[in-house]
Design an enzyme around this catalytic site. Sequence first.
Site, PDB file in Angstrom:
ATOM      1  N   ARG A  14      24.829 -45.084 -21.356  1.00  0.00           N
ATOM      2  CA  ARG A  14      26.123 -45.514 -21.809  1.00  0.00           C
ATOM      3  C   ARG A  14      27.229 -44.594 -21.827  1.00  0.00           C
ATOM      4  NH1 ARG A  14      22.708 -46.882 -27.538  1.00  0.00           N
ATOM      5  NH2 ARG A  14      21.638 -48.350 -26.913  1.00  0.00           N
ATOM      6  N   CYS A  53      21.476 -37.427 -35.249  1.00  0.00           N
ATOM      7  CA  CYS A  53      19.958 -37.326 -35.723  1.00  0.00           C
ATOM      8  C   CYS A  53      19.943 -36.354 -37.129  1.00  0.00           C
ATOM      9  CB  CYS A  53      19.041 -37.072 -34.672  1.00  0.00           C
ATOM     10  SG  CYS A  53      19.016 -35.287 -34.124  1.00  0.00           S
ATOM     11  N   GLU A  57      16.241 -45.706 -40.059  1.00  0.00           N
ATOM     12  CA  GLU A  57      17.401 -44.843 -39.532  1.00  0.00           C
ATOM     13  C   GLU A  57      18.728 -45.983 -39.342  1.00  0.00           C
ATOM     14  OE1 GLU A  57      18.271 -41.245 -36.619  1.00  0.00           O
ATOM     15  OE2 GLU A  57      17.026 -42.721 -35.852  1.00  0.00           O
TER      16      GLU A  57
END
Length: 498
Positions: A177, A281, A384
């Site tokens: 990406r 994260c 998440e």
Amino acid sequence: MNELTHYIGGKHVKGQSGRFADVMNPATGEVQAKVPLASSDELAHAVEVAAKAQVAWGATNPQKRARVLMKFVQLLHRDMDKLAEALSREHGKTIPDAKGDVIRGLEVAEFCFGAPHLLKGEFTEGAGPGIDMYSLRQPLGVVAGITPFNFPAMIPMWKFCPAIAAGNAFILKPSERDPSVPLMLAELMTEAGLPDGVLNVVNGDKGAVDAILDHPEIMAIGFVGSTPIAQYIYARGCANGKRVQCFGGAKNHMIIMPDADMDQAVDALIGAGYGAAGERCMAISVAVPVGEKTADLLIEKLAPRVEALKIGPYTDGNDVDFGPLVTKEARARVLGLINSGVDQGAKLVVDGRNFSMQGYEDGYFVGGCLFDNVTRDMDIYQQEIFGPVLSVVRAPTYAEALRYPMEHEYGNGTAIFTRDGDTARDFVSRINIGMVGVNVPIPVPLAYHTFGGWKKSGFGDLNQHGPDGFRFYTRTKTVTARWPSGIKEGAEFVIPTM
């Protein structure tokens, strides 16, 4: 259309598979480049090049290896603006945040200057008559890193800097990406004096990942990404006899005690919950205020701050708080989870679902969202989200608040805000989470400590960077040596003891 490359043997190499992925500008929704997706043959060629280069590199004095990283750090400072702009263009994060991404990796490179000390073994003189024993820390050979989109500078450097300082050759498979910055880092390592073939960048998708997992000459693999993929890579890599460390998803809780400095806690939640559009994260995604008064005051102070967040493309200046999500699919997933929170009964205090910006209507933006009265059975609590969404879970007591992070399947990071040292010490001692903050919202350790989560946030015995980075990318050899001393004792048929 800009066609990107691989970086193998110290030079850019065009893709040969005929397969490409689009590299998007997440602020506009436009394709800005194409990145080649390597075949298993291309990956095998990179490993062959790396294996040849590693022999001489592994035999190089560790101080000379460290000097390459010293020069690399100088070049990172020189090209900071260029790296940050490329990172922001492909990822979407703001320029200041992109520079932080680079600097956090740079700091690990600085720690690796200490390779000569970190690679020292142990020595015992006179372990027996005329016998000395000593240990060596030696490189593994060819190792690999599979890194995520959300930190395209930092996490590759967390992987390849200690690996290369320890004498290994490295295969980096970055996210398709936002691949430009990893390629730029490889160029800078070459400019810093790294021999050709020691660091190679192979772009790809699952096919390249599987080729890494199955290649017999790749001795170790480091991964950061989602937990399902972390489990897959850990299982397959270990089954193939490799050393593997995998870091997965997170659901990071911040407990706010009644005695906390509420303004400090709100500042912390705004930055830790919404920075980088929540695509971290270590983002705080769950706030757990203790007591109804604490919860009411928290919501009262949080809501206007969330509503006032400045959202836009990185080109709008350094006062933008966060930019778009990385892909159209990521935006759709985040919006789907927000909708599920509403459907399952949470109170959406601040609704950013309909955020739109003139001239960027096709960008992947989501406004800041704030939920109250979230419960543990809701999807927005269990999963998440990886978006600009903060959930408030109300707890009547400290004991109940502690249960939320303790019982969640993820164990990456957590924090507590309190003025009470006894409560803080109890929290630090009891919590089953890998990284803990006390009045610190994002407890990411500095480069000379190690980074790693517990439970389903981490797989493997060793963490990233710090001393563990050198332990992971080396193995210990223990030598027992006797030199002729005139002592003759005859053959011995019993295992040696002291």
